[in-house]
Design a protein around this motif. Structure first.
Motif, PDB file in Angstrom:
ATOM      1  N   VAL A  62       7.216  -1.209   5.020  1.00  0.00           N
ATOM      2  CA  VAL A  62       6.445  -2.419   5.230  1.00  0.00           C
ATOM      3  C   VAL A  62       6.603  -3.173   3.842  1.00  0.00           C
ATOM      4  CG1 VAL A  62       3.892  -3.095   5.196  1.00  0.00           C
ATOM      5  CG2 VAL A  62       4.577  -1.232   6.638  1.00  0.00           C
ATOM      6  N   MET A  63       6.698  -2.450   2.772  1.00  0.00           N
ATOM      7  CA  MET A  63       6.945  -3.154   1.298  1.00  0.00           C
ATOM      8  C   MET A  63       8.575  -4.035   1.557  1.00  0.00           C
ATOM      9  SD  MET A  63       7.407  -1.882  -2.446  1.00  0.00           S
ATOM     10  CE  MET A  63       9.433  -1.353  -2.097  1.00  0.00           C
ATOM     11  N   HIS A  64       9.186  -3.291   2.232  1.00  0.00           N
ATOM     12  CA  HIS A  64      10.355  -4.150   2.055  1.00  0.00           C
ATOM     13  C   HIS A  64      10.486  -5.322   2.921  1.00  0.00           C
ATOM     14  CE1 HIS A  64      14.896  -4.483   2.619  1.00  0.00           C
ATOM     15  NE2 HIS A  64      14.900  -4.505   4.113  1.00  0.00           N
ATOM     16  N   LEU A  65       9.949  -5.132   4.196  1.00  0.00           N
ATOM     17  CA  LEU A  65       9.856  -6.080   5.444  1.00  0.00           C
ATOM     18  C   LEU A  65       8.811  -7.643   4.952  1.00  0.00           C
ATOM     19  CD1 LEU A  65       9.538  -4.180   8.901  1.00  0.00           C
ATOM     20  CD2 LEU A  65      11.660  -5.593   7.891  1.00  0.00           C
ATOM     21  N   ALA A  66       7.666  -7.160   4.250  1.00  0.00           N
ATOM     22  CA  ALA A  66       6.900  -7.777   3.829  1.00  0.00           C
ATOM     23  C   ALA A  66       7.654  -8.771   2.561  1.00  0.00           C
ATOM     24  CB  ALA A  66       5.586  -7.318   3.048  1.00  0.00           C
ATOM     25  N   GLY A  67       8.269  -8.041   1.658  1.00  0.00           N
ATOM     26  CA  GLY A  67       9.192  -9.000   0.795  1.00  0.00           C
ATOM     27  C   GLY A  67      10.033  -9.754   1.280  1.00  0.00           C
ATOM     28  N   GLU A  68      10.883  -9.436   2.372  1.00  0.00           N
ATOM     29  CA  GLU A  68      11.915 -10.230   3.053  1.00  0.00           C
ATOM     30  C   GLU A  68      11.152 -11.591   3.362  1.00  0.00           C
ATOM     31  OE1 GLU A  68      15.462  -9.413   3.599  1.00  0.00           O
ATOM     32  OE2 GLU A  68      14.703  -8.509   1.970  1.00  0.00           O
ATOM     33  N   ILE A  69      10.030 -11.317   4.186  1.00  0.00           N
ATOM     34  CA  ILE A  69       9.504 -12.515   4.732  1.00  0.00           C
ATOM     35  C   ILE A  69       8.774 -13.248   3.645  1.00  0.00           C
ATOM     36  CG2 ILE A  69       7.449 -13.029   6.148  1.00  0.00           C
ATOM     37  CD1 ILE A  69       7.437 -10.592   7.536  1.00  0.00           C
ATOM     38  N   ALA A  70       8.179 -12.734   2.801  1.00  0.00           N
ATOM     39  CA  ALA A  70       7.466 -13.398   1.539  1.00  0.00           C
ATOM     40  C   ALA A  70       8.789 -14.137   0.908  1.00  0.00           C
ATOM     41  CB  ALA A  70       7.152 -12.376   0.486  1.00  0.00           C
ATOM     42  N   GLN A  71       9.769 -13.582   0.799  1.00  0.00           N
ATOM     43  CA  GLN A  71      10.837 -14.434  -0.072  1.00  0.00           C
ATOM     44  C   GLN A  71      11.341 -15.807   0.662  1.00  0.00           C
ATOM     45  OE1 GLN A  71      12.584 -13.883  -2.812  1.00  0.00           O
ATOM     46  NE2 GLN A  71      12.115 -11.902  -3.432  1.00  0.00           N
ATOM     47  N   ARG A  72      11.333 -15.480   2.045  1.00  0.00           N
ATOM     48  CA  ARG A  72      11.639 -16.860   2.835  1.00  0.00           C
ATOM     49  C   ARG A  72      10.400 -17.920   2.571  1.00  0.00           C
ATOM     50  NH1 ARG A  72      12.563 -16.169   8.830  1.00  0.00           N
ATOM     51  NH2 ARG A  72      12.648 -18.415   8.856  1.00  0.00           N
ATOM     52  N   PHE A  73       9.150 -17.567   2.702  1.00  0.00           N
ATOM     53  CA  PHE A  73       8.160 -18.766   2.821  1.00  0.00           C
ATOM     54  C   PHE A  73       7.308 -18.863   1.385  1.00  0.00           C
ATOM     55  CE2 PHE A  73       8.521 -16.814   7.312  1.00  0.00           C
ATOM     56  CZ  PHE A  73       9.103 -17.813   7.799  1.00  0.00           C
ATOM     57  N   LEU A  74       7.547 -18.188   0.495  1.00  0.00           N
ATOM     58  CA  LEU A  74       6.875 -18.282  -0.994  1.00  0.00           C
ATOM     59  C   LEU A  74       7.740 -18.472  -1.922  1.00  0.00           C
ATOM     60  CD1 LEU A  74       4.277 -15.106  -0.630  1.00  0.00           C
ATOM     61  CD2 LEU A  74       3.896 -17.535   0.336  1.00  0.00           C
ATOM     62  N   SER A  75       7.493 -19.508  -2.814  1.00  0.00           N
ATOM     63  CA  SER A  75       8.215 -19.723  -3.998  1.00  0.00           C
ATOM     64  C   SER A  75       7.979 -19.038  -5.227  1.00  0.00           C
ATOM     65  CB  SER A  75       8.199 -21.331  -4.053  1.00  0.00           C
ATOM     66  OG  SER A  75       7.042 -21.739  -4.158  1.00  0.00           O
ATOM     67  N   ASP A  76       6.545 -18.683  -5.329  1.00  0.00           N
ATOM     68  CA  ASP A  76       5.872 -18.090  -6.649  1.00  0.00           C
ATOM     69  C   ASP A  76       6.308 -16.692  -6.628  1.00  0.00           C
ATOM     70  OD1 ASP A  76       4.080 -16.886  -8.371  1.00  0.00           O
ATOM     71  OD2 ASP A  76       2.675 -18.341  -8.157  1.00  0.00           O
ATOM     72  N   GLN A  77       6.907 -16.077  -7.612  1.00  0.00           N
ATOM     73  CA  GLN A  77       7.553 -14.821  -7.729  1.00  0.00           C
ATOM     74  C   GLN A  77       6.413 -13.887  -8.083  1.00  0.00           C
ATOM     75  OE1 GLN A  77      10.661 -13.594  -7.266  1.00  0.00           O
ATOM     76  NE2 GLN A  77      11.034 -15.665  -6.671  1.00  0.00           N
ATOM     77  N   GLU A  78       5.233 -14.186  -8.491  1.00  0.00           N
ATOM     78  CA  GLU A  78       4.186 -13.597  -8.604  1.00  0.00           C
ATOM     79  C   GLU A  78       3.651 -13.147  -7.372  1.00  0.00           C
ATOM     80  OE1 GLU A  78       1.074 -11.169 -10.429  1.00  0.00           O
ATOM     81  OE2 GLU A  78       2.945 -11.800 -10.996  1.00  0.00           O
ATOM     82  N   GLU A  79       3.343 -14.315  -6.514  1.00  0.00           N
ATOM     83  CA  GLU A  79       2.758 -13.992  -4.972  1.00  0.00           C
ATOM     84  C   GLU A  79       3.792 -13.025  -4.304  1.00  0.00           C
ATOM     85  OE1 GLU A  79       2.017 -17.784  -3.360  1.00  0.00           O
ATOM     86  OE2 GLU A  79      -0.053 -17.841  -3.897  1.00  0.00           O
ATOM     87  N   ILE A  80       5.033 -13.075  -4.512  1.00  0.00           N
ATOM     88  CA  ILE A  80       6.105 -12.220  -3.604  1.00  0.00           C
ATOM     89  C   ILE A  80       5.710 -10.767  -4.306  1.00  0.00           C
ATOM     90  CG2 ILE A  80       8.460 -11.853  -3.496  1.00  0.00           C
ATOM     91  CD1 ILE A  80       9.074 -14.668  -3.550  1.00  0.00           C
ATOM     92  N   ARG A  81       5.834 -10.643  -5.573  1.00  0.00           N
ATOM     93  CA  ARG A  81       5.421  -9.324  -5.975  1.00  0.00           C
ATOM     94  C   ARG A  81       4.162  -8.731  -5.551  1.00  0.00           C
ATOM     95  NH1 ARG A  81       2.881  -6.568 -10.685  1.00  0.00           N
ATOM     96  NH2 ARG A  81       1.696  -8.700 -11.088  1.00  0.00           N
ATOM     97  N   LEU A  82       2.968  -9.570  -5.421  1.00  0.00           N
ATOM     98  CA  LEU A  82       1.815  -8.931  -5.006  1.00  0.00           C
ATOM     99  C   LEU A  82       1.679  -8.697  -3.641  1.00  0.00           C
ATOM    100  CD1 LEU A  82      -0.762 -11.304  -6.675  1.00  0.00           C
ATOM    101  CD2 LEU A  82      -0.550  -8.726  -7.452  1.00  0.00           C
TER     102      LEU A  82
END
Length: 269
Positions: free
Chosen positions: A71-91
């Motif tokens: 889940v961490m891996h897939l959530a990160g993949e999706i977040a990388q596509r749609f979020l620009s804030d690295q802090e939000e991607i980390r969270l």
């Protein structure tokens, strides 16, 4: 996604772990260095993912450890596509890793008992909030090992993301929503370990056709027109896994037996 090596490569804030996913191919996974490996390898992460399903499907002895990494891996993949804030991607990644900590022994058996004996008026929990979610938030906020590595601010941010009270609804949708990384992982993983094909769908196509749309004042995770067939697969996979695996008659019988065994312990206090 079963971890098969303990070798580490380090960079500033991540530890690189090599793992083999449910398709049998090798992949690389960056694990936050500040999450103790001992913490995720043992204790709550090691509980069997699907209770007594292994009585019907002997291969179903995987744990929430593998699922949480997935889940961490897939959530990160999706977040990388749609979020620009690295802090939000980390969270988002951390929320995906820690989202299942509140599940008790035997999975949904303990959840049913928690729900039955939970005094919602006393603890003032909203109807849409499940008791195991409260347990998850409590562990994230109060666990001593996590407290050594994550600041109170980080832990509060993760809890607010999981509860849907942190800013954009999109953040919660990625981890817990109609098209979330949680379902994307457990359908394929449970299908693989159970040795069935009910939960198989085209993950790559589903991820490719995800998009973000405005829903009033909020952004939500959606699927493009090109992804309709992948979405149909996804929905049917969830339906068939529910009817043929999660609610198999033997699984339901053993769950009921466990509830009858555990329940008197509460009533006799």
């Amino acid at each position: 996604m079963a971890l098969f090596t303990a070798h580490h490569w380090r960079r500033k804030s991540w530890t690189l772990l090599c793992f083999r996913d449910y398709a049998g191919s090798s992949s690389l996974l960056w694990l936050p260095w500040y999450i103790p490996e001992q913490f995720i390898r043992e204790g709550r992460f090691k509980r069997e993912a699907d209770g007594r399903t292994s009585l019907v499907y002997p291969g179903a002895v995987h744990t929430r450890f593998e699922h949480s990494l997935g889940v961490m891996h897939l959530a990160g993949e999706i977040a990388q596509r749609f979020l620009s804030d690295q802090e939000e991607i980390r969270l988002v990644r951390l929320a995906g890793l820690l989202h299942d900590l509140g599940h008790g022994p035997f999975s949904h058996v303990s959840e049913d008992l928690l729900d039955k004996f939970c005094d919602r008026e006393k603890i003032q929990v909203p109807e849409e909030t499940q008791p195991h979610e409260l347990v998850t938030w409590g562990i994230i906020m109060c666990n001593a090992e996590l407290g050594k590595k994550l600041s109170d601010r980080d832990r509060e941010a993760i809890i607010s993301l999981l509860s849907g009270t942190r800013g954009d609804r999109l953040l919660k949708d990625i981890v817990s929503g109609p098209l979330d990384a949680d379902k994307q992982d457990y359908l394929l993983r449970d299908s693989y370990y159970c040795g069935v094909r009910y939960g198989v769908y085209d993950l790559d196509r589903l991820l490719e056709t995800l998009e973000v749309i405005d829903d009033g004042n909020e952004r939500v995770l959606a699927i493009s027109e090109d992804g309709v067939h992948a979405l149909e697969q996804f929905v049917l996979a969830k339906y068939y896994m529910n009817t043929q695996v999660y609610r198999h008659r033997v699984r339901l019988i053993t769950d009921a037996m466990l509830v009858r065994a555990i329940e008197p312990g509460h009533c006799g206090r």
